[in-house]
Design a protein around this motif. Structure first.
Motif, mmCIF file in Angstrom:
data_model
loop_
_atom_site.group_PDB
_atom_site.id
_atom_site.type_symbol
_atom_site.label_atom_id
_atom_site.label_comp_id
_atom_site.label_asym_id
_atom_site.label_seq_id
_atom_site.Cartn_x
_atom_site.Cartn_y
_atom_site.Cartn_z
ATOM 1 N N ILE A 5 0.865 -1.187 0.000
ATOM 2 C CA ILE A 5 0.000 0.000 0.000
ATOM 3 C C ILE A 5 0.898 1.233 0.000
ATOM 4 O O ILE A 5 1.707 1.424 0.921
ATOM 5 C CB ILE A 5 -0.925 0.016 1.231
ATOM 6 C CG1 ILE A 5 -1.779 -1.250 1.262
ATOM 7 C CG2 ILE A 5 -1.809 1.256 1.209
ATOM 8 C CD1 ILE A 5 -2.599 -1.389 2.535
ATOM 9 N N ALA A 7 1.429 4.659 0.904
ATOM 10 C CA ALA A 7 0.747 5.511 1.885
ATOM 11 C C ALA A 7 1.614 6.676 2.335
ATOM 12 O O ALA A 7 1.496 7.147 3.462
ATOM 13 C CB ALA A 7 0.319 4.672 3.088
ATOM 14 N N LYS A 23 -2.398 11.905 3.835
ATOM 15 C CA LYS A 23 -3.531 11.764 2.922
ATOM 16 C C LYS A 23 -4.310 10.454 3.108
ATOM 17 O O LYS A 23 -5.550 10.469 3.098
ATOM 18 C CB LYS A 23 -3.028 11.891 1.492
ATOM 19 C CG LYS A 23 -4.090 11.922 0.419
ATOM 20 C CD LYS A 23 -3.438 12.069 -0.958
ATOM 21 C CE LYS A 23 -4.455 12.037 -2.082
ATOM 22 N NZ LYS A 23 -3.807 12.075 -3.406
ATOM 23 N N PRO A 24 -3.664 9.303 3.300
ATOM 24 C CA PRO A 24 -4.438 8.061 3.466
ATOM 25 C C PRO A 24 -5.311 8.023 4.713
ATOM 26 O O PRO A 24 -6.175 7.163 4.838
ATOM 27 C CB PRO A 24 -3.343 6.976 3.534
ATOM 28 C CG PRO A 24 -2.166 7.577 2.848
ATOM 29 C CD PRO A 24 -2.215 9.020 3.189
ATOM 30 N N ILE A 33 -9.349 6.470 4.430
ATOM 31 C CA ILE A 33 -9.362 5.849 3.095
ATOM 32 C C ILE A 33 -8.554 4.560 3.110
ATOM 33 O O ILE A 33 -8.959 3.536 2.555
ATOM 34 C CB ILE A 33 -8.763 6.811 2.050
ATOM 35 C CG1 ILE A 33 -9.503 8.137 2.042
ATOM 36 C CG2 ILE A 33 -8.803 6.185 0.663
ATOM 37 C CD1 ILE A 33 -8.844 9.207 1.191
ATOM 38 N N MET A 34 -7.392 4.598 3.753
ATOM 39 C CA MET A 34 -6.521 3.416 3.771
ATOM 40 C C MET A 34 -7.181 2.243 4.485
ATOM 41 O O MET A 34 -6.930 1.075 4.141
ATOM 42 C CB MET A 34 -5.192 3.766 4.429
ATOM 43 C CG MET A 34 -4.211 2.614 4.456
ATOM 44 S SD MET A 34 -2.575 3.141 5.006
ATOM 45 C CE MET A 34 -1.893 1.574 5.562
ATOM 46 N N ALA A 51 3.040 -1.390 4.050
ATOM 47 C CA ALA A 51 2.688 -0.001 3.775
ATOM 48 C C ALA A 51 3.952 0.838 3.705
ATOM 49 O O ALA A 51 4.810 0.765 4.588
ATOM 50 C CB ALA A 51 1.756 0.533 4.859
ATOM 51 N N ILE A 60 -0.314 6.793 10.944
ATOM 52 C CA ILE A 60 -0.766 5.559 10.289
ATOM 53 C C ILE A 60 -0.407 4.346 11.130
ATOM 54 O O ILE A 60 -1.232 3.438 11.332
ATOM 55 C CB ILE A 60 -0.161 5.455 8.876
ATOM 56 C CG1 ILE A 60 -0.721 6.574 7.985
ATOM 57 C CG2 ILE A 60 -0.433 4.082 8.259
ATOM 58 C CD1 ILE A 60 -0.151 6.603 6.584
ATOM 59 N N GLY A 105 -2.864 4.047 -1.301
ATOM 60 C CA GLY A 105 -3.610 4.107 -0.046
ATOM 61 C C GLY A 105 -4.569 5.272 0.017
ATOM 62 O O GLY A 105 -5.172 5.524 1.071
ATOM 63 N N ASP A 106 -4.712 6.013 -1.081
ATOM 64 C CA ASP A 106 -5.579 7.183 -1.069
ATOM 65 C C ASP A 106 -6.585 7.161 -2.203
ATOM 66 O O ASP A 106 -7.031 8.210 -2.666
ATOM 67 C CB ASP A 106 -4.738 8.465 -1.134
ATOM 68 C CG ASP A 106 -3.745 8.440 -2.296
ATOM 69 O OD1 ASP A 106 -3.904 7.593 -3.199
ATOM 70 O OD2 ASP A 106 -2.805 9.251 -2.291
#
Length: 820
Positions: A5, A7, A23-24, A33-34, A51, A60, A105-106
């Motif tokens: 992913i 991310a 962002k994720p 979103i992730m 990730a 995260i 991841g976004d």
């Protein structure tokens, strides 16, 4: 199966939502979103996940941990500098020893990844790309393929003249592990712009899989909104969570929806959301977990994120409200606006369409934000208002806040001194009291916990207690059921002066407190007989002979149990507890004056109505006339003027009724006009009063800070004159007075007051603060509010019709035009 992913994105085009989070981690339907990606991967058999992180990686890692909560095994790599899509994957090459999937991841997708995997296996290629046909390919990497699904050409984000296909690269790939050898170490390197063209040039076959399904690259705020709308419209085949309570309306576990709240489809309500009476949730509205929507709020096409609060009668239209943000009553947020995480917008704040408010900004009431608010808040730094410290309970005024305030107050009181702390009967007041006590004890201040007592009793005990350096009373406001109030007093039980408040604020904001040894922390005690001590003092200074005519002729309606017992003890009065449990739509107790008037008239008795934590007194006379709090204060001041010792001056506020000053002067009593600000008013009274051995509020009972003391003094006066309350009220002149507030920005306040003071009608020398305009026999008194950017205006006219004219014509002509 394994998947990577990507991310590491910062998401600059999603600001202000991504100012403090990667962002994720931007939420869709209340979850990052992730997280949607992780759950989608798991559903398709990808459980060994890696990730790649770069921007704010800890957020995260803290959310996902090792992945066990999501039934996957999740590990991480961290880019110390940006390495591109391929370079970041190369960092984790040691863990990618078999075919692996790469996914952003976004991006939100419901692609059939299992079918994609089968296609890759069947074709036996080194790399397979997942492609999708879109109407406008200019925002994406474009791919052209041959009849055998072989990739022939790439073009990243072409101009309109360069478009040669509607098939775009989604950034989802299946890659064999030996391809990683083609990626250089430690340098920025991308799949689409670097690696894949290089492989094609060398003759390596790259396969393209053109699939169906939903895919949205969430790179802008508009795309974030659209992803939400698409989920609600059923265009995305992913679990939405919650319970479907009606067609296209979902409500999560623990949601509390008022019966008269309106939910228009489609909308989605997360777990533990509280939607209160009269609220309207319009179509395409998403409210994430733990949010609170207050009474009569209106939301349309709006995204409210986790833990946010939307105040009473707020109006939100096609906007986004970030995690933990507080919008107080009457706020308006316009089309396309975004308010970032943990902001606090005061009452009636307007956020214009398209405006972005960066995280953790505070904005004062009645402010209009017309441009992006990025660097600094639009709020006065003072934590104190006109009556202590107040704010939305458990949103602004939290237990953590109370603990820091306790430390700051204790720092001023000084180690080794004692503070008395009391509260009203609300459970949240008990919670705040305990938190504040912890702060006091931590800085070495001893505490007497008075538990549940009234505000006048707290002031009295603070004033007459031994070795007491200050007092605290905590309560829920009698003006709003969700506002907590913390009031602080000095050693005399008086409100803190401005100078002291500034000192406490400085320490509060700096949060620089000494760390004491455990032997030096304060001690906690629970003194008894609090109400008895107050009763003893009142009993020692009342005129029992003057009160005899009222024995058994008084009823009282009082929510403070201690004060109710005191009245019953002194006056043998009967309480009316059955009238204490009526609540209006606002959630505040409502006194049934109509029923009380019937009882008073039927029994030819008067009724004492005590509210406001024991401060506010209203009356019902023997014939059933209701005398509101303002009229009652006028009667109390008249009784003092006619009956108090001649040496005691009459203290009046700047907006006093004219007849009171005339009455005092005609009776030879000196009049002192005090500031309206509470602390300054009481300080002036203390300095000018003649009697010192009696509690100040039992001498100057007409000030409005002790309802029981005021009621006893009024009854004494009437008893000495053998006069009925009804007759006395008819003998005291009526005043035609009104009050209102006019919003005025802080940066306009000084100019507006200066221009008012320069008007020919101004009489600034007759009042210690503010401006008084005398217009014939009428007057307008204007004072800047200490609580909000607004002017507090008191009107007085010779007639009722004149009062209406003052408000409709003179206020608009002389005041509003200066502000506009």
């Amino acid at each position: 199966m394994k998947a990577v992913i990507l991310a590491g994105g910062q998401g600059s085009r999603l600001r202000p939502l991504t100012e403090n989070i990667p962002k994720p981690m931007v939420a869709i339907l209340g979850r990052p979103i992730m997280e949607h990606i992780v759950l989608h991967l798991r559903r398709h058999g990808f459980t060994e996940l890696l990730a790649t992180l770069h921007y704010r990686p800890r957020l995260i890692r803290d959310h996902f941990g090792d992945g066990s909560e999501f039934d996957v095994n999740l590990t991480y790599t961290i880019e110390r500098k940006p390495l591109g899509t391929a370079g970041s994957v190369k960092l984790g090459g040691g863990r990618l020893d078999e075919t692996f999937l790469v996914i952003a991841g976004d991006a939100l997708t419901d692609f059939d990844l299992a079918a994609f995997w089968r296609f890759h296996r069947e074709r036996g290629s080194k790399v397979t790309l997942y492609l999708k046909r879109v109407p406008d390919p200019s925002e994406f990497g474009m791919v052209i393929t041959g009849e055998d699904s072989r990739v022939l050409r790439f073009l990243e984000k072409p101009g309109l003249s360069e478009v040669f296909s509607d098939t775009v690269n989604t950034g989802i790939y299946l890659i064999e592990p030996d391809v990683l050898n083609e990626i250089p170490d430690g340098v920025p390197y991308d799949f689409a712009s670097d690696l894949f063209p290089k492989l094609i040039e060398r003759g390596v076959v790259l396969q393209a899989y053109v699939g169906d399904g939903y895919w949205c690259d969430i790179g802008t705020l508009d795309q974030l909104r659209q992803a939400h709308w698409d989920l609600l419209d059923g265009k995305v085949h992913l679990p939405l969570g919650g319970n479907r309570v009606q067609d296209q309306v979902w409500v999560g576990e623990g949601g509390r929806i008022a019966k008269d709240a309106t939910l228009l489809a489609p909308c989605w309500i997360g777990d533990n959301v509280h939607i209160r009476t009269g609220a309207k949730i319009g179509a395409y509205t998403v409210i994430a977990a733990d949010a609170d929507i207050d009474v009569h709020a209106s939301l349309s096409r709006t995204i409210v994120m986790n833990g946010a609060f939307v105040g009473e009668s707020a109006d939100l239209r096609n906007c986004i409200v970030g995690d933990g943000t507080i919008l107080e009553a009457g706020c308006e947020v316009g089309d396309g606006a975004v308010v970032g995480q943990n902001c606090h917008l005061g009452r009636n704040v307007v956020v214009a369409s398209g405006v972005l408010v960066w995280p953790e900004k505070s904005v004062d009431s009645n402010t209009t934000i017309r441009e992006n608010l990025i660097w600094e808040s639009l709020r006065r730094p003072s934590i104190f208002g006109s009556r202590g410290i107040s704010g939305l309970a458990n949103l602004h005024i939290t237990p953590e806040y109370a603990t820091v305030l306790g430390k700051a107050f204790g720092h001023w009181v000084q180690r080794g001194n004692r503070v008395v702390v009391a509260r009203d009967g609300h459970p949240f007041s008990r919670l705040l009291k305990r938190a504040l006590i912890c702060g006091l004890l931590a800085v070495g201040v001893d505490v007497d916990d008075l538990e549940e007592i009234s505000l006048p009793e707290t002031r009295f005990i603070t004033c007459f207690g031994r070795r007491v350096g200050g007092g605290v009373h905590i309560r829920i406001s009698d003006e709003h059921p969700r506002v907590a109030v913390i009031e602080l007093f000095d050693a005399e039980g008086l409100p803190l002066t401005r100078g002291v408040r500034r000192k406490i604020e400085t320490v509060f904001y700096r949060a620089e407190f000494p760390r004491l040894s455990i032997e030096s922390v304060g001690s906690l005690a629970y003194p008894g007989r609090v109400d008895d001590r107050y009763l003893d003092h009142l009993s020692a200074h009342i005129d029992r002979e003057a009160l005899k005519p009222w024995m058994g002729r008084v009823l009282h309606c009082c929510g403070e149990d201690n004060l109710s017992r005191i009245l019953a003890s002194i006056l043998k009065s009967q309480g009316l507890p059955q009238f204490q449990a009526e609540y209006g739509e606002s959630g505040l107790p409502v006194v049934p004056y109509g029923r009380l008037a019937e009882i008073a008239k039927l029994n030819h008795q008067i009724v004492l109505v005590i509210e406001g934590s024991g401060e506010k007194l209203s009356l019902v006379d023997e014939v059933g006339n209701v005398l509101d709090a303002r009229r009652t204060l006028e009667l109390l001041a008249a009784a003092f003027t006619l009956g108090a010792p001649p040496s005691e001056p009459l203290f009046l506020l700047p907006d006093h009724p004219v007849f009171l000053k005339e009455m005092a002067e005609s009776n030879g009593r000196r009049v002192i006009v005090t500031p309206k600000e509470v602390a300054a008013q009481i300080q002036a009274v203390v300095q000018g009063a003649k009697t010192r051995e009696v509690w100040i509020h039992f001498v100057h009972f007409y000030l409005g800070y002790g309802a029981v003391a005021a009621a006893l003094r009024l009854l004494e006066f009437l008893g000495r004159r053998q006069m009925a309350l009804h007759d006395f009220e008819r003998a005291v002149s009526l005043s035609h007075r009104g009050s209102l507030v006019v919003p005025c920005p802080w940066d306009h306040m000084g100019r507006v007051m200066r221009e008012l003071a320069q008007m020919p009608e101004a009489r600034s020398d007759s009042v210690p603060e503010g401006v008084r305009l005398e217009i014939g026999d009428d007057s307008i008194y204007v004072l800047p509010s200490a609580d909000a950017p607004q002017l507090e205006i008191t009107l007085e006219a010779a007639t009722a019709s004149g009062l209406a004219k003052l408000e409709q014509e003179e206020v608009n002509h002389r005041i509003r035009r200066l502000i506009e």
